[in-house]
Design a protein around this motif. Structure first.
Motif, PDB file in Angstrom:
ATOM      1  N   ILE A 197      -8.541 -17.996  22.894  1.00  0.00           N
ATOM      2  CA  ILE A 197      -9.170 -16.593  22.853  1.00  0.00           C
ATOM      3  C   ILE A 197      -8.810 -15.729  23.643  1.00  0.00           C
ATOM      4  O   ILE A 197      -8.217 -15.844  24.597  1.00  0.00           O
ATOM      5  CB  ILE A 197     -10.885 -17.085  23.482  1.00  0.00           C
ATOM      6  CG1 ILE A 197     -11.347 -17.961  22.656  1.00  0.00           C
ATOM      7  CG2 ILE A 197     -11.495 -15.532  23.432  1.00  0.00           C
ATOM      8  CD1 ILE A 197     -12.684 -18.140  23.154  1.00  0.00           C
ATOM      9  N   ARG A 225      -8.654 -16.444  18.402  1.00  0.00           N
ATOM     10  CA  ARG A 225      -9.565 -15.452  18.299  1.00  0.00           C
ATOM     11  C   ARG A 225      -9.586 -14.433  19.185  1.00  0.00           C
ATOM     12  O   ARG A 225      -9.099 -14.443  20.189  1.00  0.00           O
ATOM     13  CB  ARG A 225     -10.991 -16.117  18.469  1.00  0.00           C
ATOM     14  CG  ARG A 225     -11.170 -17.194  17.355  1.00  0.00           C
ATOM     15  CD  ARG A 225     -12.750 -18.031  17.446  1.00  0.00           C
ATOM     16  NE  ARG A 225     -13.768 -16.748  17.140  1.00  0.00           N
ATOM     17  CZ  ARG A 225     -15.000 -16.751  17.366  1.00  0.00           C
ATOM     18  NH1 ARG A 225     -15.453 -18.217  18.146  1.00  0.00           N
ATOM     19  NH2 ARG A 225     -15.780 -16.033  17.127  1.00  0.00           N
ATOM     20  N   ASN A 252     -11.000 -12.655  12.047  1.00  0.00           N
ATOM     21  CA  ASN A 252     -10.431 -13.409  13.143  1.00  0.00           C
ATOM     22  C   ASN A 252     -10.779 -12.479  14.700  1.00  0.00           C
ATOM     23  O   ASN A 252     -10.796 -12.767  15.695  1.00  0.00           O
ATOM     24  CB  ASN A 252      -9.080 -13.521  13.236  1.00  0.00           C
ATOM     25  CG  ASN A 252      -8.416 -14.320  14.515  1.00  0.00           C
ATOM     26  OD1 ASN A 252      -8.887 -15.303  14.789  1.00  0.00           O
ATOM     27  ND2 ASN A 252      -7.496 -13.727  14.957  1.00  0.00           N
ATOM     28  N   LYS A 300     -13.107  -9.637  16.655  1.00  0.00           N
ATOM     29  CA  LYS A 300     -14.407  -9.174  16.812  1.00  0.00           C
ATOM     30  C   LYS A 300     -14.400  -7.954  17.794  1.00  0.00           C
ATOM     31  O   LYS A 300     -13.544  -7.943  18.582  1.00  0.00           O
ATOM     32  CB  LYS A 300     -15.536 -10.189  17.345  1.00  0.00           C
ATOM     33  CG  LYS A 300     -15.489 -11.419  16.448  1.00  0.00           C
ATOM     34  CD  LYS A 300     -16.190 -11.066  15.211  1.00  0.00           C
ATOM     35  CE  LYS A 300     -16.036 -12.378  14.309  1.00  0.00           C
ATOM     36  NZ  LYS A 300     -16.412 -11.942  12.716  1.00  0.00           N
ATOM     37  N   ILE A 351     -18.672 -15.809  19.970  1.00  0.00           N
ATOM     38  CA  ILE A 351     -17.700 -16.612  20.341  1.00  0.00           C
ATOM     39  C   ILE A 351     -18.487 -18.111  19.890  1.00  0.00           C
ATOM     40  O   ILE A 351     -17.958 -18.707  19.349  1.00  0.00           O
ATOM     41  CB  ILE A 351     -17.559 -16.848  21.910  1.00  0.00           C
ATOM     42  CG1 ILE A 351     -16.550 -15.742  22.373  1.00  0.00           C
ATOM     43  CG2 ILE A 351     -16.836 -18.306  22.090  1.00  0.00           C
ATOM     44  CD1 ILE A 351     -16.251 -15.782  23.687  1.00  0.00           C
TER      45      ILE A 351
END
Length: 135
Positions: A22, A62, A109, A111, A134
């Protein structure tokens, strides 16, 4: 890891990005909303590097683009629960935001959340909005 935003740390950014599941990229939403060209140029440059590094990965992490300092936008301070959604939607539609989302892998993918970190409760709200995405 929390890394400095200075360009001199791009090698550290790449090293961390290579290992990350992440990624959080923080930007000054107030400057983007105000149309600050210097901020837009820097964000484009950052995202160009990040996009190149992402191409080298088999599994893309992500990515969360987090806009801060919204409290410096006078319009943000007038929002209520009924109008905050429109504010966020309008931010996401800004050309620079659409561009960096596309470069970082697209809406599937990437945000985007925005808010303020002026107070503890504002910071908690921004963190909550981020982490809800998440899960």
């Amino acid at each position: 890891s929390d890394l400095s935003g200075a360009k001199e740390y791009y090698s550290n950014w790449k090293e961390q990005l290579d290992e990350a599941d992440i990624v959080f990229y923080l930007l000054r939403a107030d400057l983007i909303i105000a149309g600050d060209l210097k901020a837009e140029t820097r964000i484009r440059e950052d995202m160009r590097h990040i996009a190149d590094w992402l191409k080298e990965r088999k599994k893309v992490p992500r990515i969360f683009i987090i806009g801060t300092h919204c409290d410096l936008d006078p319009y943000f301070l007038k929002l209520n629960p009924d109008t905050v959604g429109n504010y966020i939607d309008n931010f996401r539609k800004l050309p620079i935001v659409s561009e960096i989302v596309a470069r970082a892998g697209g809406t599937k993918n990437v945000k985007v959340t925005i808010g303020s970190m002026k107070s503890i409760s504002d910071t908690e709200a921004l963190i909550y909005e981020t982490f809800v995405q998440i899960i």
